[in-house]
Design an enzyme around this catalytic site. Structure first.
Site, PDB file in Angstrom:
ATOM      1  N   LYS A 180       8.927  13.290   0.387  1.00  0.00           N
ATOM      2  CA  LYS A 180       9.458  14.699  -0.100  1.00  0.00           C
ATOM      3  C   LYS A 180       8.129  15.577   0.104  1.00  0.00           C
ATOM      4  CE  LYS A 180      11.170  16.829  -4.576  1.00  0.00           C
ATOM      5  NZ  LYS A 180      11.218  16.747  -5.836  1.00  0.00           N
ATOM      6  N   SER A 209      16.101  18.089  -7.089  1.00  0.00           N
ATOM      7  CA  SER A 209      15.582  18.576  -6.040  1.00  0.00           C
ATOM      8  C   SER A 209      15.039  17.746  -4.837  1.00  0.00           C
ATOM      9  CB  SER A 209      14.143  19.212  -6.363  1.00  0.00           C
ATOM     10  OG  SER A 209      13.364  18.513  -6.981  1.00  0.00           O
ATOM     11  N   SER A 218      14.996  14.986 -10.791  1.00  0.00           N
ATOM     12  CA  SER A 218      15.274  15.303  -9.289  1.00  0.00           C
ATOM     13  C   SER A 218      15.121  13.948  -8.472  1.00  0.00           C
ATOM     14  CB  SER A 218      14.075  16.285  -9.000  1.00  0.00           C
ATOM     15  OG  SER A 218      14.467  17.507  -9.150  1.00  0.00           O
TER      16      SER A 218
END
Ligand code: GLN
Length: 485
Positions: free
Chosen positions: A79, A154, A178
């Protein structure tokens, strides 16, 4: 054989037994990314050359018969809010475009020590704030099961990379859901470890008392494998615990006799989609058949977790994001009048709408006049919710719930309705508020979209989660389904 279709533990075996070369594995994934990432938009950058070089180096070591690491030759997508040396770390924000990280996050250092290979950085909601990846300032990421739908967020890019076979493993961060919610929307496995199990050093802070880095994988065995190699004490993060990391592979057993699982009645009320509810009911039957004892339990104050979460996380975010001022990193406005103008305009132009909303909310609840009424009260509520969970864990080994009340929604469907967006984390947020671990695993399909089952454990009992999740997985086929792309 198409190598990109295999799981990490299958690949690891093939590489170690010299059946395939690490270079072939990396190349297979690079081709896959080349062929389909245009459709799903998971990656923000791919480190093709570096990854191939690392793989070739590793192949030479294998040739020489050197001792191999636990993630030898396995490509991992990261990420884009976790620092990897010499790579971008944009947090999907205009604010950090052009910034390159000068160091590795602790988890990246560990992955590299185990010979894992960082294959690229993947998309997210700006600064990890959101539930659909739509808040990324850089790119749209699509759900591989239906390209008109969101992947969740997310860590949307991480879940999509794994679900689309563009990486066997990925890392995300989970502040309020997330890792788990996008894993649920994309039909993959995602773990939010206990707060303090995994070092946060090198992950860009959102809510420091809530954030944890977590693995995303195609099955439970892979999830346990990556957890094994990122968990543990880190001297650079004083919130990591000095508690031994067990051998998680040993918890991958199907027998659930002696395990007591609680179903919190408060998690099955209005707002929960019927097909999701039915899928959870069916999964309870599977667990019972495998020997678990399942009973109703109660978390009476969990309904206040979402309110407490948005106060606490925004307060912490407003403080953490103060460092992005146009001076030290990334974006700076052009032609400022004076020093104050640099701050004001850089922050105004660099941050997106949702990030600004959180900063305003956070500074408001921390301001002198409202601190007691909001922030302090939220901390008290947090303590009470913690007691609720502690009480349940006196009787139960785990708690079962849906990961999200619905399956993936349409792109654009909730962008103007902030509250309904926030509600998609209603079952995941309490877990971060109290700091316990939780895993999401695929447990059904509704109209072609995956459904996620959340299993919540007691502090540092990730092994119990792996046991229950693995047992369920071995009795079902959901984890073997892949989207057609
Ligand atoms: N969706 C939640 C939020 O917007 C959780 C985000 C996260 O876990 N990073 O705050």
């Amino acid at each position: 054989m198409e190598l990109y279709k295999l799981t990490a533990h299958e690949l690891k075996k093939l590489i170690c037994e010299k059946e395939v070369k690490a270079e072939e594995v990396v190349q297979s994934y690079l081709n896959r990314i080349n062929n389909i990432d245009e459709k799903v938009g998971a990656y923000l950058c791919v480190s093709s050359e570096e990854a191939l070089n690392k793989a070739k180096e590793l192949d030479k070591k294998i040739e020489k018969g050197e001792k191999l690491g636990g993630l030898s030759g396995i490509p991992i997508a990261i990420k884009d809010n976790i620092s990897v040396k010499s790579m971008q770390n944009t947090c999907a924000s205009k604010m950090l475009q052009g910034y390159k990280s000068p160091y590795d996050a602790h988890v990246i250092e560990k992955i590299k020590n185990e010979q894992g290979i960082v294959i690229g950085k993947v998309n997210l909601d700006e600064f990890a704030m959101g539930s659909s990846t739509e808040n990324s300032a850089l790119k749209v990421t699509r759900n591989p099961w239906d390209l008109e739908r969101v992947p969740g967020g997310s860590s949307g890019g991480s879940a999509v990379a794994v679900a689309s076979n563009e990486a066997p493993l990925a890392l995300g961060t989970d502040t309020g859901g997330s890792v788990r919610q996008p894993s649920s929307f994309c039909g993959v496995v995602g773990l939010k470890p206990t707060y303090g199990r995994v070092s946060r050093y090198g992950a860009v802070a959102f809510g420091s008392t809530l954030d944890q880095i977590g693995p995303i994988a195609r099955d439970v065995e892979d999830c346990a494998l990556l957890t094994q190699h990122i968990a543990g004490l880190d001297k650079k993060d004083f919130t990591t615990a000095n508690i031994e990391v067990p051998n998680y592979k040993e918890s991958l057993k199907t027998d659930l006799r002696g395990k007591k699982i609680g179903i919190p009645k408060e998690f099955f009320q209005e707002g929960l989609n019927d097909e999701v509810r039915n899928a959870i009911k069916e999964s309870i039957n599977v667990l019972k058949e495998n020997g678990a004892q399942v009973e109703e339990c109660s978390l009476p104050l969990a309904e206040y977790a979402l309110s407490a979460y948005y106060i606490i996380s925004s307060a912490e975010a407003s403080s953490n994001l103060a460092r992005f001022d146009g001076i030290r990193y990334g974006y700076r406005t052009s032609n400022p009048k004076d020093a104050v103008d640099i701050y004001v305009k850089s922050r105004n132009e660099g941050f997106g709408k949702e990030v600004k909303r959180r900063i305003m909310l956070g500074t408001y609840v921390l301001s002198a006049g409202y601190y007691d009424a909001y922030y302090k009260k939220a901390l008290k509520v947090r303590n009470l919710i913690k007691k609720d969970f502690e009480n349940v864990f006196k009787q139960f080994d785990a708690i079962l719930s849906p990961t999200s009340p619905t399956t993936a929604f349409k792109i654009g469907e909730k962008t103007d309705d902030v509250l309904s967006m926030y509600l998609s984390d209603i079952y995941t947020v309490p877990v971060n508020v109290v700091g316990v671990p939780a895993i999401s695993i695929p447990c059904g399909m509704s109209q072609g979209l995956p459904i996620g089952l959340q299993i919540i454990g007691n502090y540092f009992k990730e092994d119990v989660l792996f046991n229950i999740a693995y047992s369920y997985e071995q009795s079902t086929k959901w984890h073997t389904m892949t989207p057609k792309l």
